[in-house]
Design a protein around this motif. Structure first.
Motif, PDB file in Angstrom:
ATOM      1  N   THR A   7      30.724  43.007  37.552  1.00 45.22           N
ATOM      2  CA  THR A   7      30.394  42.827  39.023  1.00 45.22           C
ATOM      3  C   THR A   7      29.166  43.331  39.412  1.00 45.22           C
ATOM      4  O   THR A   7      28.316  42.784  40.227  1.00 45.22           O
ATOM      5  CB  THR A   7      31.508  43.883  39.741  1.00 45.22           C
ATOM      6  N   ALA A  11      26.140  41.177  41.401  1.00 43.96           N
ATOM      7  CA  ALA A  11      25.499  41.809  42.650  1.00 43.96           C
ATOM      8  C   ALA A  11      24.087  41.607  42.462  1.00 43.96           C
ATOM      9  O   ALA A  11      23.342  41.660  43.383  1.00 43.96           O
ATOM     10  CB  ALA A  11      26.221  43.368  42.973  1.00 43.96           C
ATOM     11  N   THR A  62      24.830  32.345  48.205  1.00 41.36           N
ATOM     12  CA  THR A  62      26.348  31.855  48.564  1.00 41.36           C
ATOM     13  C   THR A  62      27.369  32.045  47.356  1.00 41.36           C
ATOM     14  O   THR A  62      28.449  32.638  47.689  1.00 41.36           O
ATOM     15  CB  THR A  62      26.122  30.636  49.359  1.00 41.36           C
ATOM     16  N   ASP A  63      26.964  31.477  46.258  1.00 41.50           N
ATOM     17  CA  ASP A  63      27.852  31.498  45.161  1.00 41.50           C
ATOM     18  C   ASP A  63      28.063  32.743  44.872  1.00 41.50           C
ATOM     19  O   ASP A  63      29.353  33.173  44.452  1.00 41.50           O
ATOM     20  CB  ASP A  63      27.413  30.364  44.197  1.00 41.50           C
ATOM     21  N   ILE A  65      27.799  35.439  46.368  1.00 43.74           N
ATOM     22  CA  ILE A  65      28.620  36.361  47.450  1.00 43.74           C
ATOM     23  C   ILE A  65      29.935  35.993  47.344  1.00 43.74           C
ATOM     24  O   ILE A  65      30.861  37.028  47.397  1.00 43.74           O
ATOM     25  CB  ILE A  65      27.951  36.063  48.891  1.00 43.74           C
ATOM     26  N   MET A  66      30.434  34.803  47.047  1.00 48.09           N
ATOM     27  CA  MET A  66      31.553  34.298  47.052  1.00 48.09           C
ATOM     28  C   MET A  66      32.295  34.824  45.978  1.00 48.09           C
ATOM     29  O   MET A  66      33.266  35.312  45.857  1.00 48.09           O
ATOM     30  CB  MET A  66      31.839  32.800  47.141  1.00 48.09           C
ATOM     31  N   ARG A  67      31.528  35.017  44.518  1.00 50.81           N
ATOM     32  CA  ARG A  67      32.144  35.541  43.544  1.00 50.81           C
ATOM     33  C   ARG A  67      32.362  37.055  43.754  1.00 50.81           C
ATOM     34  O   ARG A  67      33.488  37.519  43.295  1.00 50.81           O
ATOM     35  CB  ARG A  67      31.263  35.384  42.411  1.00 50.81           C
ATOM     36  N   LEU A  68      31.688  37.734  44.461  1.00 49.22           N
ATOM     37  CA  LEU A  68      31.824  39.113  44.572  1.00 49.22           C
ATOM     38  C   LEU A  68      32.921  39.477  45.607  1.00 49.22           C
ATOM     39  O   LEU A  68      33.670  40.181  45.237  1.00 49.22           O
ATOM     40  CB  LEU A  68      30.442  39.825  45.406  1.00 49.22           C
ATOM     41  N   ARG A  69      33.088  38.632  46.534  1.00 51.51           N
ATOM     42  CA  ARG A  69      34.382  38.830  47.476  1.00 51.51           C
ATOM     43  C   ARG A  69      35.571  38.332  46.795  1.00 51.51           C
ATOM     44  O   ARG A  69      36.698  38.902  47.229  1.00 51.51           O
ATOM     45  CB  ARG A  69      34.298  37.801  48.725  1.00 51.51           C
ATOM     46  N   GLN A  70      35.651  37.818  45.798  1.00 48.52           N
ATOM     47  CA  GLN A  70      36.970  37.504  44.762  1.00 48.52           C
ATOM     48  C   GLN A  70      37.102  38.812  44.032  1.00 48.52           C
ATOM     49  O   GLN A  70      38.406  38.773  43.729  1.00 48.52           O
ATOM     50  CB  GLN A  70      36.690  36.329  43.930  1.00 48.52           C
ATOM     51  N   TYR A  71      36.496  39.819  43.875  1.00 47.60           N
ATOM     52  CA  TYR A  71      36.634  40.880  43.089  1.00 47.60           C
ATOM     53  C   TYR A  71      37.252  41.909  43.630  1.00 47.60           C
ATOM     54  O   TYR A  71      37.003  42.618  44.492  1.00 47.60           O
ATOM     55  CB  TYR A  71      35.212  41.396  42.152  1.00 47.60           C
TER      56      TYR A  71
END
Length: 71
Positions: A7, A11, A62-63, A65-71
């Motif tokens: 993570t 970030a 964007t990609d 940030i979307m990955r971070l939001r999935q965690y």
């Protein structure tokens, strides 16, 4: 679920791209000022290149940030 280390890497990657965009914006501002004062076409090419950096990084940011939001 990814580890905290993974993570942190995601970030950090996103923040690094944002930093590159900030540098590109600074260059665009300087170039735009110079162009307005001197009107040299070759300098406009540098502005276009800096804007291309922003475009390239926008999807990666964007990609990430979307990955971070999935965690």
């Amino acid at each position: 679920m990814p580890s905290d280390s993974q993570t942190n890497v995601v970030a950090a990657d996103a923040l690094t791209l944002l930093l590159h965009n900030q540098h590109a914006l600074g260059a665009i501002e300087e170039i735009a000022k110079w162009l307005s004062e001197n009107g040299v076409e070759s300098v406009a090419d540098n502005a276009v290149a800096a804007m291309a950096t922003l475009d390239t990084n926008a999807k990666a940011i964007t990609d990430a940030i979307m990955r971070l939001r999935q965690y």
